[in-house]
Design a protein around this motif. Structure first.
Motif, mmCIF file in Angstrom:
data_model
loop_
_atom_site.group_PDB
_atom_site.id
_atom_site.type_symbol
_atom_site.label_atom_id
_atom_site.label_comp_id
_atom_site.label_asym_id
_atom_site.label_seq_id
_atom_site.Cartn_x
_atom_site.Cartn_y
_atom_site.Cartn_z
ATOM 1 N N ALA A 174 -2.802 13.867 0.249
ATOM 2 C CA ALA A 174 -1.402 13.700 -0.135
ATOM 3 C C ALA A 174 -1.003 12.239 0.005
ATOM 4 O O ALA A 174 -1.375 11.577 0.980
ATOM 5 C CB ALA A 174 -0.499 14.561 0.742
ATOM 6 N N THR A 175 -0.254 11.745 -0.958
ATOM 7 C CA THR A 175 0.374 10.435 -0.822
ATOM 8 C C THR A 175 1.790 10.528 -1.374
ATOM 9 O O THR A 175 2.210 11.577 -1.860
ATOM 10 C CB THR A 175 -0.460 9.314 -1.477
ATOM 11 N N LYS A 176 2.531 9.417 -1.290
ATOM 12 C CA LYS A 176 3.963 9.461 -1.581
ATOM 13 C C LYS A 176 4.412 8.174 -2.271
ATOM 14 O O LYS A 176 3.749 7.141 -2.185
ATOM 15 C CB LYS A 176 4.774 9.620 -0.288
ATOM 16 N N PHE A 177 5.596 8.282 -2.905
ATOM 17 C CA PHE A 177 6.264 7.105 -3.456
ATOM 18 C C PHE A 177 7.759 7.265 -3.211
ATOM 19 O O PHE A 177 8.249 8.361 -2.912
ATOM 20 C CB PHE A 177 5.996 6.986 -4.964
ATOM 21 N N GLY A 178 8.496 6.171 -3.354
ATOM 22 C CA GLY A 178 9.953 6.265 -3.285
ATOM 23 C C GLY A 178 10.605 5.296 -2.323
ATOM 24 O O GLY A 178 11.814 5.109 -2.355
ATOM 25 N N ILE A 179 9.817 4.670 -1.424
ATOM 26 C CA ILE A 179 10.342 3.631 -0.543
ATOM 27 C C ILE A 179 9.807 2.302 -1.057
ATOM 28 O O ILE A 179 8.605 2.047 -1.013
ATOM 29 C CB ILE A 179 9.941 3.861 0.920
ATOM 30 N N GLN A 180 10.706 1.489 -1.584
ATOM 31 C CA GLN A 180 10.312 0.276 -2.299
ATOM 32 C C GLN A 180 10.559 -0.964 -1.449
ATOM 33 O O GLN A 180 11.653 -1.164 -0.924
ATOM 34 C CB GLN A 180 11.104 0.167 -3.611
ATOM 35 N N ALA A 181 9.532 -1.791 -1.312
ATOM 36 C CA ALA A 181 9.660 -3.040 -0.563
ATOM 37 C C ALA A 181 10.366 -4.080 -1.426
ATOM 38 O O ALA A 181 10.073 -4.227 -2.618
ATOM 39 C CB ALA A 181 8.292 -3.546 -0.145
ATOM 40 N N LEU A 182 11.298 -4.793 -0.805
ATOM 41 C CA LEU A 182 12.014 -5.865 -1.490
ATOM 42 C C LEU A 182 11.401 -7.215 -1.139
ATOM 43 O O LEU A 182 10.711 -7.342 -0.117
ATOM 44 C CB LEU A 182 13.488 -5.838 -1.083
ATOM 45 N N PRO A 183 11.622 -8.232 -1.948
ATOM 46 C CA PRO A 183 11.020 -9.549 -1.684
ATOM 47 C C PRO A 183 11.375 -10.127 -0.323
ATOM 48 O O PRO A 183 10.593 -10.885 0.257
ATOM 49 C CB PRO A 183 11.600 -10.422 -2.811
ATOM 50 N N LEU A 198 -1.705 16.108 -3.770
ATOM 51 C CA LEU A 198 -0.278 16.349 -3.555
ATOM 52 C C LEU A 198 0.455 15.019 -3.631
ATOM 53 O O LEU A 198 0.058 14.050 -2.982
ATOM 54 C CB LEU A 198 -0.060 17.004 -2.180
ATOM 55 N N TYR A 199 1.517 14.982 -4.435
ATOM 56 C CA TYR A 199 2.306 13.759 -4.573
ATOM 57 C C TYR A 199 3.744 14.056 -4.191
ATOM 58 O O TYR A 199 4.394 14.924 -4.769
ATOM 59 C CB TYR A 199 2.236 13.241 -6.004
ATOM 60 N N TYR A 200 4.216 13.336 -3.176
ATOM 61 C CA TYR A 200 5.565 13.545 -2.652
ATOM 62 C C TYR A 200 6.551 12.511 -3.193
ATOM 63 O O TYR A 200 6.202 11.325 -3.328
ATOM 64 C CB TYR A 200 5.588 13.366 -1.138
ATOM 65 N N ILE A 201 7.792 12.938 -3.379
ATOM 66 C CA ILE A 201 8.909 12.008 -3.434
ATOM 67 C C ILE A 201 9.224 11.685 -1.974
ATOM 68 O O ILE A 201 9.725 12.530 -1.239
ATOM 69 C CB ILE A 201 10.143 12.635 -4.110
#
Length: 342
Positions: A87-96, A127-130
């Motif tokens: 399982a991995t995830k996306f949705g927390i985005q790093a800013l500069p 498995l792909y999480y938000i």
């Protein structure tokens, strides 16, 4: 691979496969509570987990170089990929500037899965999480993007983390959600609340509940007694309300009561805390993390610790005395809702 018969398996939601009840959280293996180990140490840790039958692995694109390390392991062990539920995830985005924001747009979802698969060196993840809903994008739009990725063979199952009961229900109406990832431990039982209704909703829909921070960010192990214990290089736990000056002394008393009960059962505090979670239902899947093989073994041994209904209630009563809110509440993204889909 050593047989995983010592780790009980259960159906992972209505549509998922049978998985070990105890998964392996990989956040700390890439340095969240301490500085990350060497590549050799971390690859050996993955080898050890595999040899013990702990083959439900959980990571995210936010967890340092976790996906890159996993990519190296899969490249060295291509024949073992079929045994791992990843399982991995996306949705927390790093800013500069180093801060983070939440982004659950379809565009960002597609961008992230491409990068994750490249780092992992894999054609798909199980498995792909938000990871977090951004409070701007209707959850239905995000789930539609996950369905497209599933149809393309890039993901097999859909998951969502830290959402409200309503968001889970709305997401599930677009496409069945296999897993809800949420903080759940003796110290954090908010999902049971009749006001929040998240555990109730997950069970109504047949969604597996994956428990992150099942040991209270390590606090439930009883090994951390002062703020100095969590003030080393790379350790982010010093901001946890449980460790604050106004809460720590009270919470140490609670920890000691749990330790006393664990001792009577020939277990550690960590093992009893995990066993308590396992006793809450066959749809509960804790994912304790560690960077040390012997701690992984300790966690796995919790599967052989029984918790009776009376002990369950005793532990609940003890834990109810803890003070300090969960950290996610401070972020503003706990149990997140999204705008209505027009």
């Amino acid at each position: 691979m050593t047989s995983s018969s010592t780790i009980p398996k259960r159906a992972f939601g209505k549509l998922g496969p049978e998985l070990p009840r105890l998964g392996f959280g990989l956040m700390n293996a890439s340095g969240t509570y301490n500085l990350p180990g060497t590549d050799a140490e971390r690859l050996a840790l993955l080898d050890h987990a595999y040899s013990k039958g702990q083959v439900f692995w959980d990571t995210a694109d936010k967890y340092g170089d976790s996906e890159e390390i996993l990519g190296k392991w899969f490249a060295a062990n291509p024949e073992k990929r079929k045994d791992i539920f990843l399982a991995t995830k996306f949705g927390i985005q790093a800013l500069p500037d180093g801060r983070f924001t939440m982004n659950s747009t379809p565009e960002y979802c597609r961008e992230c899965i491409g990068k994750s698969l490249k780092r992992l060196g894999l054609p798909y993840v199980d498995l792909y999480y938000i990871h977090r809903l951004d409070k701007v994008t209707p959850v239905e739009r995000t789930v539609q993007s996950l369905v497209a990725l599933k149809n393309e063979g890039k993901i097999k199952y859909l998951g969502i983390s830290e959402c409200s009961a309503e968001s889970l229900r709305r997401a599930h109406a677009v496409h069945p959600i296999t897993a809800l990832q949420i903080e759940y431990s003796l110290f954090c039982r908010d999902i049971e609340s009749p006001k929040i209704r998240l555990l109730q909703t997950a069970r109504e829909l047949g969604v597996a509940v994956v428990c992150y921070s099942p040991l209270g960010n390590g606090f439930l192990t009883g090994r951390f007694r002062t703020i100095e214990d969590v003030s080393g290089p790379g350790d982010s736990r010093k901001v946890l309300p449980w460790f604050s000056k106004e809460n720590l002394n009270n919470n140490l008393v609670v920890l000691d009561k749990i330790a006393e009960m664990a001792k009577t059962k020939g277990a550690t505090s960590a093992q009893l805390s995990l066993a308590w979670l396992l006793a809450q239902g066959d749809d509960i899947f804790p994912i304790p993390g560690t960077s040390k093989p012997h701690r992984l073994d300790e966690n796995l041994a919790s599967a052989s610790v029984s918790v009776s209904p009376k002990e369950n209630e005793t532990l609940r009563k003890i834990a109810s005395e803890v003070t300090g809110e969960r950290f996610q509440t401070k972020t503003g993204y706990a149990f997140t809702d999204t705008p209505k889909w027009e």
